[in-house]
Design an enzyme around this catalytic site. Structure first.
Site, PDB file in Angstrom:
ATOM      1  N   ASP A 224     -44.441-108.201  14.195  1.00  0.00           N
ATOM      2  CA  ASP A 224     -45.324-107.298  15.035  1.00  0.00           C
ATOM      3  C   ASP A 224     -46.522-108.190  15.604  1.00  0.00           C
ATOM      4  O   ASP A 224     -47.055-108.858  15.092  1.00  0.00           O
ATOM      5  CB  ASP A 224     -46.079-106.277  13.997  1.00  0.00           C
ATOM      6  CG  ASP A 224     -46.887-105.047  14.520  1.00  0.00           C
ATOM      7  OD1 ASP A 224     -46.082-104.116  15.316  1.00  0.00           O
ATOM      8  OD2 ASP A 224     -47.882-104.998  14.344  1.00  0.00           O
ATOM      9  N   GLU A 273     -34.627-122.758   5.702  1.00  0.00           N
ATOM     10  CA  GLU A 273     -34.191-123.074   4.394  1.00  0.00           C
ATOM     11  C   GLU A 273     -33.087-122.141   3.849  1.00  0.00           C
ATOM     12  O   GLU A 273     -32.562-122.631   2.884  1.00  0.00           O
ATOM     13  CB  GLU A 273     -35.549-122.771   3.610  1.00  0.00           C
ATOM     14  CG  GLU A 273     -36.714-123.967   3.642  1.00  0.00           C
ATOM     15  CD  GLU A 273     -37.789-123.501   2.955  1.00  0.00           C
ATOM     16  OE1 GLU A 273     -37.706-122.636   2.071  1.00  0.00           O
ATOM     17  OE2 GLU A 273     -38.725-124.088   3.303  1.00  0.00           O
TER      18      GLU A 273
HETATM   19  C1  GLC Z   1     -47.071-102.720  17.518  1.00  0.00           C
HETATM   20  C2  GLC Z   1     -46.459-101.824  16.914  1.00  0.00           C
HETATM   21  C3  GLC Z   1     -47.101-100.438  17.019  1.00  0.00           C
HETATM   22  C4  GLC Z   1     -48.290-100.469  16.305  1.00  0.00           C
HETATM   23  C5  GLC Z   1     -49.310-101.710  16.661  1.00  0.00           C
HETATM   24  C6  GLC Z   1     -50.169-102.545  15.668  1.00  0.00           C
HETATM   25  O1  GLC Z   1     -47.070-102.774  18.588  1.00  0.00           O
HETATM   26  O2  GLC Z   1     -45.086-101.536  17.609  1.00  0.00           O
HETATM   27  O3  GLC Z   1     -46.329 -99.406  16.622  1.00  0.00           O
HETATM   28  O4  GLC Z   1     -49.306 -99.352  16.535  1.00  0.00           O
HETATM   29  O5  GLC Z   1     -48.187-103.108  16.733  1.00  0.00           O
HETATM   30  O6  GLC Z   1     -49.707-102.661  14.686  1.00  0.00           O
END
Ligand code: GLC
Length: 564
Positions: A224, A273
């Site tokens: 993310d 790993e």
């Molecule tokens: C990413 C995710 C989204 C979230 C953001 C903050 O863009 O896909 O859904 O709100 O990160 O974590």
């Protein structure tokens, strides 16, 4: 269609793109756990619900499942605010459920990718709570970005950065005696304080979290906000408002900083790993919003990550010329780093592609276009991402009442000039319709039972049950496409396409070759049907078409696949 294009890649170049590796041509299906299937009937999807529907995903023909976060979380941002990275939130189940899910998926030949959220934690994470509790000078504050405010009494934020969800990217703390204290940085909601990746304890913790899930058997991670971890030294001002256009050309001091690559080299060593056999390798895919596909390719150098989402493709209109350009740019950017291209049309953060690409005036036409866009995407070389429900032809739900909406972007954008559905994310997160005539349409176990967002009554006819066996349905089109994609030797992995330049304007036409077979795809993005010579045997079409005397009338908003 422009006629000036880089030299058409040769068949030999296509062959060099056929390297081994399961992720190179994988179709990866995104499960949004809140909205996929609710086994315990509380109106919220759960891991047991996902597990019970794995055979559906196997039959659909996908290779892997990516699960959005199901970790302990106060749900300020639907689970992207993690308070404990090693715990399953009770609303989704427990760790034993996660283990069973992974085991069952593997038993069905499906791989499992989980989300990891390293840019920020929840404000309820024990580190952040301790940092607040201990106050000024606490070493725990070093793990986040705490700063004194500007202005005479520190009443102004430390810099001018804005949050993705609207408003300043800083929130002021209140000291134990009730007086205002330092500010902390949150590129997203105030409940999502950004972690400080200069701090060794942060890096160590994530190494350990990666190993925790790898030991549990996951096949990889979706990272993310992979582009956000490193902030420019000194946290410099930007100097203007309206900063956070995810796909802008601006270089921002908190996105896509070169320092992030060191982190991913480190993570790659950990993934390796766990083995480097191309069939069982653990992989990582970056959610990296960068100014260009070339910048995205930096995340995919041989010692970094395996894939990155292609948001440039997602952001491209249904237009042959624009599509050809982004496809060329993508393939040209991926070839030098040897990473597979990826393609995506929908996810949990954007308006569903049926609605986004459509005119909004004619529901049937919008569906035709969405089906055509999908067949085009699945014909391209590399890996593809599907978002749950697109296989049912689900539209964005655009009329959710304000009081049911949960997206923090919605409440933070209120009173601003945010328009329409853009940036509002509940409309693509409405629970899936599985069966029956009454909501929640098999999402939960009891007819008339709850679902955390209401489903439109018309979704009865879009349910899995309603579409199964109907050859004209979108679900059966996806099934047929994924079968053909597995079976035809020229589909899937590769690093180039051969454009057919004699196609009429508005039609995207290309060929892909392998030693065992040749494939062609025509996609008509124009407003009118066009007559074209049939190059071979019709494999699949997004709309009913007939071949008469070696010619085909290709309707507007239709894609056809050929075996040559
Ligand atoms: C990413 C995710 C989204 C979230 C953001 C903050 O863009 O896909 O859904 O709100 O990160 O974590």
């Amino acid at each position: 269609m422009t006629s000036q294009h880089p030299a058409t890649p040769t068949v030999a170049a296509a062959d060099s793109g056929r390297r081994p590796g399961w992720w190179r041509d994988a179709v990866i299906y995104q499960v949004y756990p809140r909205s996929f299937a609710d086994a315990d009937g509380d109106g919220m999807g759960d891991l047991e619900g996902v597990r019970s529907r794995l055979p559906y995903l196997r039959d659909l023909g996908v290779d892997a499942v990516w699960l959005s976060p199901f970790y302990a979380s106060p749900q300020a941002d639907a689970g992207y605010d993690v308070s404990d990275y090693r715990v399953v939130d009770p609303m989704f189940g427990d760790l034993a459920d996660a283990e069973r899910l992974i085991g069952d998926a593997h038993g069905l030949g499906l791989r499992v990718i989980v989300d990891i959220v390293p840019n920020h934690a929840s404000d309820q994470h024990s580190w952040f709570r301790q940092a607040l509790r201990e106050g000024l000078g606490s070493p725990l504050r070093e793990r986040f970005h705490f700063r004194p405010g500007r202005g005479e009494a520190g009443e102004l934020p430390p810099n001018d950065w804005e949050s993705i969800f609207g408003g300043p990217a800083w929130t002021r703390t209140v000291s134990s005696d009730g007086t205002p204290g330092e500010w902390y940085l949150h590129l997203f909601a105030p409940e999502q304080p950004d972690l400080n990746w200069e701090n060794a304890a942060v890096a160590d913790e994530f190494r350990s979290v990666l190993r925790f899930w790898l030991d549990l058997g996951v096949d990889g991670f979706r990272i993310d906000v992979a582009h956000g971890l490193v902030k420019a030294a000194g946290l410099p001002d930007i100097g203007h408002h309206d900063q956070l256009r995810l796909l802008g050309n601006d270089v921002l001091p908190f996105f896509d900083q070169d320092g992030v690559h060191e982190i991913y080299r480190d993570w790659r060593r950990i993934l390796d790993e766990y083995g480097t056999d191309p069939d069982t390798r653990r992989i990582a895919v970056a959610e990296a919003w960068t100014p260009s596909v070339q910048r995205t390719a930096n995340y995919l150098r041989p010692d970094e990550l395996h894939q990155a989402f292609n948001f440039q493709y997602l952001g491209t209109a249904w237009d042959a010329e624009a599509l050809r350009e982004v496809i060329d740019l993508t393939l040209d950017a991926m070839r030098p780093v040897g990473a597979p291209a990826t393609w995506v049309l929908s996810n949990h953060d954007v308006v569903r592609h049926l609605t986004r690409l459509g005119s909004g005036e004619d529901a049937e036409q919008d569906l035709r276009r969405a089906r055509a866009a999908t067949l085009l995407m699945l014909a391209l070389p590399g890996s593809a991402y599907l978002y749950q429900g697109e296989e049912l032809g689900l539209p964005e739900v655009v009329d959710l009442p304000d009081e049911v909406r949960q997206d923090p972007a919605f409440s933070r954008a209120k009173g601003t000039n945010a328009e329409g559905q853009e940036g509002m994310r509940d409309g693509c997160r409405v629970p899936l319709p599985w069966s029956g005539a009454e909501a929640p349409f098999g999402f939960g176990p009891v007819p008339g039972g709850p679902s955390w967002l209401p489903q439109p009554a018309e979704w009865a006819k879009l349910s899995v049950e309603a579409q199964t066996g109907d050859r004209s349905s979108t679900l059966e089109l996806y099934r047929a496409a994924l079968t053909a994609r597995r079976e035809h030797p020229a589909l899937g992995t590769g690093d180039s396409v051969e454009w057919l330049d004699d196609a009429p304007a508005g039609v995207l036409a290309f060929r892909r070759s392998s030693p065992d077979g040749v494939f062609a795809c025509f996609a008509n993005t124009g407003d009118l049907a066009v007559r074209l010579a049939a190059p071979g045997r019709l494999l699949l079409a997004s709309e009913p078409v007939t071949v008469v005397e070696d010619e085909i009338l290709l309707p507007a908003d239709a894609t056809v696949w050929w075996a040559l």
